[in-house]
Scaffold this motif. Structure first.
Motif, short mmCIF file in Angstrom:
data_model
loop_
_atom_site.label_atom_id
_atom_site.label_comp_id
_atom_site.label_asym_id
_atom_site.label_seq_id
_atom_site.Cartn_x
_atom_site.Cartn_y
_atom_site.Cartn_z
N MET A 1 26.14 -26.12 -30.55
CA MET A 1 25.62 -24.80 -30.37
C MET A 1 26.35 -23.84 -31.32
O MET A 1 27.53 -23.99 -31.58
N MET A 2 25.63 -22.84 -31.80
CA MET A 2 26.19 -21.87 -32.74
C MET A 2 26.72 -20.66 -31.98
O MET A 2 26.05 -20.16 -31.07
N TYR A 3 27.91 -20.21 -32.35
CA TYR A 3 28.53 -19.03 -31.76
C TYR A 3 28.88 -18.05 -32.86
O TYR A 3 29.26 -18.45 -33.97
N GLU A 4 28.78 -16.76 -32.54
CA GLU A 4 29.06 -15.72 -33.53
C GLU A 4 29.88 -14.61 -32.87
O GLU A 4 29.49 -14.09 -31.82
N PHE A 5 31.01 -14.29 -33.48
CA PHE A 5 31.89 -13.25 -32.98
C PHE A 5 32.26 -12.30 -34.10
O PHE A 5 32.41 -12.71 -35.26
N PRO A 6 32.43 -11.01 -33.77
CA PRO A 6 32.87 -10.07 -34.80
C PRO A 6 34.36 -10.26 -35.11
O PRO A 6 35.16 -10.56 -34.22
N ALA A 7 34.67 -10.10 -36.38
CA ALA A 7 36.05 -10.17 -36.85
C ALA A 7 36.36 -8.90 -37.62
O ALA A 7 35.54 -8.41 -38.39
N ILE A 8 37.54 -8.35 -37.38
CA ILE A 8 37.97 -7.16 -38.12
C ILE A 8 38.84 -7.63 -39.29
O ILE A 8 39.81 -8.36 -39.10
N ASN A 14 50.17 -4.31 -50.28
CA ASN A 14 51.55 -4.75 -50.53
C ASN A 14 51.67 -6.27 -50.55
O ASN A 14 52.39 -6.83 -51.37
N ASP A 15 50.98 -6.93 -49.62
CA ASP A 15 51.02 -8.39 -49.53
C ASP A 15 49.99 -9.05 -50.44
O ASP A 15 50.11 -10.23 -50.76
N GLY A 16 48.92 -8.31 -50.77
CA GLY A 16 47.82 -8.90 -51.53
C GLY A 16 47.04 -9.91 -50.71
O GLY A 16 46.53 -10.90 -51.22
N VAL A 17 46.95 -9.64 -49.41
CA VAL A 17 46.35 -10.58 -48.46
C VAL A 17 45.33 -9.85 -47.59
O VAL A 17 45.54 -8.71 -47.18
N TYR A 18 44.21 -10.54 -47.30
CA TYR A 18 43.25 -10.08 -46.31
C TYR A 18 43.67 -10.65 -44.95
O TYR A 18 43.98 -11.83 -44.85
N TYR A 19 43.65 -9.80 -43.93
CA TYR A 19 43.98 -10.24 -42.58
C TYR A 19 42.75 -10.13 -41.69
O TYR A 19 41.96 -9.20 -41.83
N VAL A 20 42.61 -11.09 -40.77
CA VAL A 20 41.46 -11.14 -39.86
C VAL A 20 41.96 -11.22 -38.43
O VAL A 20 42.88 -11.97 -38.11
N ASP A 21 41.32 -10.44 -37.57
CA ASP A 21 41.60 -10.48 -36.14
C ASP A 21 40.28 -10.49 -35.39
O ASP A 21 39.37 -9.74 -35.73
N PHE A 22 40.18 -11.36 -34.39
CA PHE A 22 38.99 -11.41 -33.53
C PHE A 22 39.31 -10.63 -32.26
O PHE A 22 40.08 -11.10 -31.42
N PRO A 61 34.42 -15.48 -23.89
CA PRO A 61 34.05 -14.08 -23.69
C PRO A 61 32.72 -13.77 -24.37
O PRO A 61 32.29 -14.49 -25.27
N GLN A 62 32.09 -12.71 -23.93
CA GLN A 62 30.90 -12.22 -24.63
C GLN A 62 31.37 -11.53 -25.90
O GLN A 62 32.34 -10.77 -25.86
N PRO A 63 30.71 -11.76 -27.01
CA PRO A 63 31.08 -11.06 -28.25
C PRO A 63 30.82 -9.56 -28.10
O PRO A 63 29.84 -9.13 -27.51
N SER A 64 31.73 -8.77 -28.65
CA SER A 64 31.57 -7.31 -28.64
C SER A 64 30.39 -6.90 -29.51
O SER A 64 30.07 -7.57 -30.50
N ASN A 65 29.80 -5.78 -29.15
CA ASN A 65 28.81 -5.16 -30.01
C ASN A 65 29.56 -4.59 -31.21
O ASN A 65 30.54 -3.86 -31.05
N VAL A 77 34.07 -4.94 -40.55
CA VAL A 77 33.71 -5.95 -39.56
C VAL A 77 32.81 -6.98 -40.21
O VAL A 77 31.90 -6.64 -40.97
N ALA A 78 33.09 -8.24 -39.93
CA ALA A 78 32.23 -9.33 -40.37
C ALA A 78 31.87 -10.16 -39.14
O ALA A 78 32.70 -10.35 -38.25
N LEU A 79 30.64 -10.61 -39.08
CA LEU A 79 30.24 -11.54 -38.02
C LEU A 79 30.54 -12.94 -38.52
O LEU A 79 30.05 -13.36 -39.57
N VAL A 80 31.35 -13.66 -37.77
CA VAL A 80 31.76 -15.01 -38.15
C VAL A 80 31.09 -16.00 -37.21
O VAL A 80 31.16 -15.85 -35.99
N SER A 81 30.44 -16.99 -37.80
CA SER A 81 29.71 -18.00 -37.03
C SER A 81 30.38 -19.36 -37.16
O SER A 81 30.95 -19.68 -38.21
N THR A 82 30.27 -20.13 -36.10
CA THR A 82 30.73 -21.51 -36.14
C THR A 82 29.90 -22.31 -35.14
O THR A 82 29.32 -21.76 -34.21
N GLU A 83 29.86 -23.60 -35.35
CA GLU A 83 29.09 -24.47 -34.47
C GLU A 83 30.02 -25.44 -33.76
O GLU A 83 30.83 -26.12 -34.41
N ILE A 84 29.93 -25.45 -32.43
CA ILE A 84 30.66 -26.40 -31.63
C ILE A 84 29.79 -26.84 -30.46
O ILE A 84 28.78 -26.21 -30.16
#
Length: 91
Positions: A1-8, A14-22, A61-65, A77-84
């Motif tokens: 089944m495919m699931y999709e959650f928002p990620a910030i 300074n670090d030259g890095v993208y950080y992601v939090d769900f 949990p239910q994904p946030s709007n 915000v990016a919607l990230v999908s995965t299948e499990i």
């Protein structure tokens, strides 16, 4: 089944890095040097966390709007999908 959650996603100059939090999944975060790498890592992190939750018999949990999320300066915000093969979704 495919699931999709928002990620910030935020970029740290300074670090030259993208950080992601769900925001809906406690402890689910990752990073990357490029936006593409960051999104690939985000998909892997989401998949791993959902599979762990399934293994522990936790309800997903239910994904946030997306429109309800509070963003800081420079965050997106990016919607990230995965299948499990998980079946426990909150209603």
């Amino acid at each position: 089944m495919m699931y999709e959650f928002p990620a910030i996603i935020s970029y740290d100059k300074n670090d030259g890095v993208y950080y992601v939090d769900f925001p809906d999944i406690s402890g689910c975060f990752t990073d990357g040097l490029t936006l593409r790498e960051t999104l690939d890592n985000a998909e892997d992190a989401l998949k791993t966390m959902l599979e762990c939750m399934e293994f522990q018999n936790n309800v997903f949990p239910q994904p946030s709007n997306v429109n309800s999320l509070s963003l800081g300066v420079g965050q997106i915000v990016a919607l990230v999908s995965t299948e499990i093969d998980a079946r426990k979704i909150a209603v």
